[in-house]
Design a protein around this motif. Structure first.
Motif, PDB file in Angstrom:
ATOM      1  N   GLU A  26       0.750  -1.061  -0.231  1.00 35.59           N
ATOM      2  CA  GLU A  26      -0.039   0.117   0.026  1.00 35.59           C
ATOM      3  C   GLU A  26       0.863   1.347  -0.051  1.00 35.59           C
ATOM      4  O   GLU A  26       0.573   2.320  -0.820  1.00 35.59           O
ATOM      5  CB  GLU A  26      -0.871  -0.092   1.436  1.00 35.59           C
ATOM      6  CG  GLU A  26      -1.898  -1.012   1.362  1.00 35.59           C
ATOM      7  CD  GLU A  26      -2.686  -1.284   0.243  1.00 35.59           C
ATOM      8  OE1 GLU A  26      -3.263  -0.258  -0.400  1.00 35.59           O
ATOM      9  OE2 GLU A  26      -3.563  -2.212  -0.039  1.00 35.59           O
ATOM     10  N   MET A  27       2.174   1.290   0.717  1.00 39.70           N
ATOM     11  CA  MET A  27       2.748   2.403   0.842  1.00 39.70           C
ATOM     12  C   MET A  27       3.706   2.480  -0.583  1.00 39.70           C
ATOM     13  O   MET A  27       3.865   3.764  -1.055  1.00 39.70           O
ATOM     14  CB  MET A  27       3.845   2.114   1.735  1.00 39.70           C
ATOM     15  CG  MET A  27       3.380   2.191   3.246  1.00 39.70           C
ATOM     16  SD  MET A  27       2.780   3.852   3.721  1.00 39.70           S
ATOM     17  CE  MET A  27       2.303   3.489   5.653  1.00 39.70           C
ATOM     18  N   GLN A  28       4.063   1.381  -1.243  1.00 36.92           N
ATOM     19  CA  GLN A  28       4.525   1.638  -2.840  1.00 36.92           C
ATOM     20  C   GLN A  28       3.337   2.190  -3.537  1.00 36.92           C
ATOM     21  O   GLN A  28       4.030   3.013  -4.403  1.00 36.92           O
ATOM     22  CB  GLN A  28       5.034   0.306  -2.846  1.00 36.92           C
ATOM     23  CG  GLN A  28       6.406  -0.411  -2.087  1.00 36.92           C
ATOM     24  CD  GLN A  28       6.537  -1.786  -2.405  1.00 36.92           C
ATOM     25  OE1 GLN A  28       5.750  -2.447  -2.858  1.00 36.92           O
ATOM     26  NE2 GLN A  28       7.601  -2.043  -1.898  1.00 36.92           N
ATOM     27  N   ILE A  29       2.367   1.624  -3.626  1.00 36.60           N
ATOM     28  CA  ILE A  29       1.453   2.157  -4.437  1.00 36.60           C
ATOM     29  C   ILE A  29       1.061   3.849  -4.232  1.00 36.60           C
ATOM     30  O   ILE A  29       0.922   4.506  -4.973  1.00 36.60           O
ATOM     31  CB  ILE A  29      -0.054   1.541  -4.180  1.00 36.60           C
ATOM     32  CG1 ILE A  29       0.240   0.081  -4.629  1.00 36.60           C
ATOM     33  CG2 ILE A  29      -1.086   2.164  -4.939  1.00 36.60           C
ATOM     34  CD1 ILE A  29      -0.991  -0.866  -4.489  1.00 36.60           C
ATOM     35  N   LEU A  30       0.855   4.202  -2.848  1.00 30.40           N
ATOM     36  CA  LEU A  30       0.983   5.633  -2.573  1.00 30.40           C
ATOM     37  C   LEU A  30       2.010   6.380  -2.889  1.00 30.40           C
ATOM     38  O   LEU A  30       1.862   7.373  -3.531  1.00 30.40           O
ATOM     39  CB  LEU A  30       1.030   5.941  -0.984  1.00 30.40           C
ATOM     40  CG  LEU A  30      -0.502   5.655  -0.128  1.00 30.40           C
ATOM     41  CD1 LEU A  30      -0.432   5.594   1.180  1.00 30.40           C
ATOM     42  CD2 LEU A  30      -1.436   6.456  -0.988  1.00 30.40           C
ATOM     43  N   SER A  31       3.532   5.707  -2.919  1.00 28.51           N
ATOM     44  CA  SER A  31       4.376   6.268  -3.474  1.00 28.51           C
ATOM     45  C   SER A  31       4.338   6.522  -5.081  1.00 28.51           C
ATOM     46  O   SER A  31       4.880   7.731  -5.614  1.00 28.51           O
ATOM     47  CB  SER A  31       5.814   5.438  -3.300  1.00 28.51           C
ATOM     48  OG  SER A  31       6.770   6.016  -3.918  1.00 28.51           O
ATOM     49  N   PHE A  32       3.867   5.808  -5.588  1.00 25.13           N
ATOM     50  CA  PHE A  32       3.686   5.863  -7.140  1.00 25.13           C
ATOM     51  C   PHE A  32       2.709   6.913  -7.541  1.00 25.13           C
ATOM     52  O   PHE A  32       3.163   7.769  -8.355  1.00 25.13           O
ATOM     53  CB  PHE A  32       3.102   4.433  -7.657  1.00 25.13           C
ATOM     54  CG  PHE A  32       2.469   4.755  -8.847  1.00 25.13           C
ATOM     55  CD1 PHE A  32       2.996   4.818  -9.993  1.00 25.13           C
ATOM     56  CD2 PHE A  32       0.812   4.837  -8.977  1.00 25.13           C
ATOM     57  CE1 PHE A  32       2.118   4.875 -11.427  1.00 25.13           C
ATOM     58  CE2 PHE A  32       0.080   5.000 -10.265  1.00 25.13           C
ATOM     59  CZ  PHE A  32       0.986   5.162 -11.421  1.00 25.13           C
ATOM     60  N   HIS A  33       1.688   7.292  -6.399  1.00 26.99           N
ATOM     61  CA  HIS A  33       0.626   8.472  -6.807  1.00 26.99           C
ATOM     62  C   HIS A  33       1.325   9.595  -6.519  1.00 26.99           C
ATOM     63  O   HIS A  33       1.126  10.728  -7.297  1.00 26.99           O
ATOM     64  CB  HIS A  33      -0.497   8.288  -6.051  1.00 26.99           C
ATOM     65  CG  HIS A  33      -1.459   7.279  -6.589  1.00 26.99           C
ATOM     66  ND1 HIS A  33      -2.219   7.253  -7.712  1.00 26.99           N
ATOM     67  CD2 HIS A  33      -1.681   5.721  -5.978  1.00 26.99           C
ATOM     68  CE1 HIS A  33      -2.841   6.280  -7.764  1.00 26.99           C
ATOM     69  NE2 HIS A  33      -2.530   5.451  -7.049  1.00 26.99           N
ATOM     70  N   VAL A  34       2.088   9.735  -5.524  1.00 27.96           N
ATOM     71  CA  VAL A  34       3.159  11.070  -5.155  1.00 27.96           C
ATOM     72  C   VAL A  34       3.925  11.386  -6.324  1.00 27.96           C
ATOM     73  O   VAL A  34       3.941  12.314  -6.928  1.00 27.96           O
ATOM     74  CB  VAL A  34       3.640  10.855  -3.848  1.00 27.96           C
ATOM     75  CG1 VAL A  34       4.915  12.008  -3.765  1.00 27.96           C
ATOM     76  CG2 VAL A  34       2.991  10.597  -2.820  1.00 27.96           C
ATOM     77  N   ALA A  35       4.660  10.429  -6.833  1.00 24.26           N
ATOM     78  CA  ALA A  35       5.701  10.568  -7.826  1.00 24.26           C
ATOM     79  C   ALA A  35       4.893  10.887  -8.980  1.00 24.26           C
ATOM     80  O   ALA A  35       5.772  11.803  -9.878  1.00 24.26           O
ATOM     81  CB  ALA A  35       6.379   9.174  -8.123  1.00 24.26           C
ATOM     82  N   ARG A  36       3.866  10.204  -9.544  1.00 18.33           N
ATOM     83  CA  ARG A  36       3.152  10.618 -10.607  1.00 18.33           C
ATOM     84  C   ARG A  36       2.671  11.877 -10.669  1.00 18.33           C
ATOM     85  O   ARG A  36       2.588  12.826 -11.527  1.00 18.33           O
ATOM     86  CB  ARG A  36       1.896   9.731 -11.072  1.00 18.33           C
ATOM     87  CG  ARG A  36       1.184   9.873 -12.230  1.00 18.33           C
ATOM     88  CD  ARG A  36      -0.024   9.020 -12.390  1.00 18.33           C
ATOM     89  NE  ARG A  36      -0.986   9.326 -11.260  1.00 18.33           N
ATOM     90  CZ  ARG A  36      -2.095   8.662 -11.278  1.00 18.33           C
ATOM     91  NH1 ARG A  36      -2.403   7.774 -11.899  1.00 18.33           N
ATOM     92  NH2 ARG A  36      -3.113   9.067 -10.156  1.00 18.33           N
ATOM     93  N   ARG A  37       2.013  12.482  -9.511  1.00 15.95           N
ATOM     94  CA  ARG A  37       1.549  14.043  -9.389  1.00 15.95           C
ATOM     95  C   ARG A  37       2.673  14.944  -9.402  1.00 15.95           C
ATOM     96  O   ARG A  37       2.423  15.990 -10.092  1.00 15.95           O
ATOM     97  CB  ARG A  37       0.856  14.099  -7.998  1.00 15.95           C
ATOM     98  CG  ARG A  37      -0.430  13.099  -7.921  1.00 15.95           C
ATOM     99  CD  ARG A  37      -1.080  13.348  -6.740  1.00 15.95           C
ATOM    100  NE  ARG A  37      -2.486  12.704  -6.738  1.00 15.95           N
ATOM    101  CZ  ARG A  37      -3.148  12.378  -5.673  1.00 15.95           C
ATOM    102  NH1 ARG A  37      -2.673  12.877  -4.354  1.00 15.95           N
ATOM    103  NH2 ARG A  37      -4.266  11.558  -5.755  1.00 15.95           N
ATOM    104  N   GLN A  38       3.962  14.620  -8.899  1.00 16.94           N
ATOM    105  CA  GLN A  38       4.996  15.374  -8.952  1.00 16.94           C
ATOM    106  C   GLN A  38       5.605  15.527 -10.479  1.00 16.94           C
ATOM    107  O   GLN A  38       6.003  16.657 -10.909  1.00 16.94           O
ATOM    108  CB  GLN A  38       5.925  14.602  -8.251  1.00 16.94           C
ATOM    109  CG  GLN A  38       5.921  15.082  -6.774  1.00 16.94           C
ATOM    110  CD  GLN A  38       7.018  14.652  -5.968  1.00 16.94           C
ATOM    111  OE1 GLN A  38       8.049  13.664  -6.406  1.00 16.94           O
ATOM    112  NE2 GLN A  38       7.228  15.006  -4.598  1.00 16.94           N
TER     113      GLN A  38
END
Length: 284
Positions: free
Chosen positions: A233-245
């Motif tokens: 779940e943390m890795q998926i959240l990291s993906f979304h943060v990176a994508r938005r950046q």
């Protein structure tokens, strides 16, 4: 109104078929007469959203709200109105034009669909930090999932009450689960012991398991397993943060493939149906 050949309408009295973007329901959902068969036709993603709608509706009931429109319910649940109306069409819509859904009626319908009108008892195996927190979590009994048994290997924990329930040894899982009619088992053990614990739960008659251990469990076909991997779940959240950046033009230390969430070359991807990540507290 029901889905048995009668006019199926949403919470505002509009016919589901009037919506150009969403059909009333799948043909098989309308044609099957029994509620049990209708429940089997509900997609798993819609089942998850029904649980969210129930949480919102329960909050409205606690505030003495008696009716709610489809738009209001959809906004509170974080979905669009068309998706909400289609989800509710799987179980039958009970709305009145200009008034909306009756909160109490819709709660009852969703509870029956989710099997919450039946008696459930929960066993938690592994009374470490996570297991201890789960054993004391007040949201379980308040939502119809009382914790009835606790298990651990540590002799210092055996017979010590946690949340008012004495901890039993894992050697007693089969006997205790049968005696207390446990329906749901929660595994909060290290990975190396999870399969053995799972086997004991199944032998004790448990057919639904919530697994927090970072391992894929092997179970019979009639046993349902839901896996919660916090690291994933943390890795998926990291993906979304990176994508938005990336979308905002913020340069990071490395480029992030818009579809990959793992290290370069791993091919780990986000499922197409994944819309958002619920927090751990909301999952419980």
């Amino acid at each position: 109104m029901t889905a048995h050949g009668e006019d199926v309408r949403d919470g505002d009295g509009r016919a589901e078929s009037d919506s150009p973007s969403e059909p009333a329901s799948s043909p098989e959902t309308i044609e099957v007469p029994a509620a049990r068969e209708r429940a089997r036709a509900i997609p798993e993603a819609a089942v998850a959203r029904l649980a969210v709608y129930l949480r919102v509706l329960s909050g409205l009931r606690d505030q003495d709200v008696t009716t709610v429109s489809s738009d209001e319910l959809a906004t509170a649940a974080g979905v669009n109105s068309a998706k909400l109306r289609k989800d509710l069409s799987y179980i039958g819509s009970y709305g009145t034009r200009g008034v909306g859904y009756e909160v109490a009626v819709l709660i009852g319908q969703i509870e029956r669909t989710l099997g919450l009108t039946r008696k459930h008892s929960v066993a938690v195996v592994g009374i470490g930090n996570l297991g201890h927190a789960l054993a004391n979590y007040g949201g379980f009994p308040s939502r119809g999932f009382p914790v009835a048994a606790l298990f651990d290997l540590d002799p210092d924990l055996v017979d010590v009450p946690v949340g008012g329930i004495p901890v039993s040894h894992i050697d007693d899982i089969v006997e205790v689960c049968r005696e207390r009619e446990i329906t749901i088992g929660v595994i909060a053990t290290p990975a190396q012991g999870a399969q053995e614990v799972c086997d004991r739960l199944v032998a004790g008659g448990v057919t639904c398991i919530l697994n927090f251990a970072p391992v894929v469990l092997q179970v019979p076909e009639d046993v349902e397993v839901r896996k919660v991997d916090l690291a994933v779940e943390m890795q998926i959240l990291s993906f979304h943060v990176a994508r938005r950046q990336q979308e905002a033009g913020v340069a990071g230390e490395s480029e992030v493939d818009g579809a990959d969430i793992g290290p370069p070359g791993t091919g780990v991807r986000v499922p197409d149906e994944f819309d958002s990540v619920n927090g751990m507290v909301e999952r419980l």
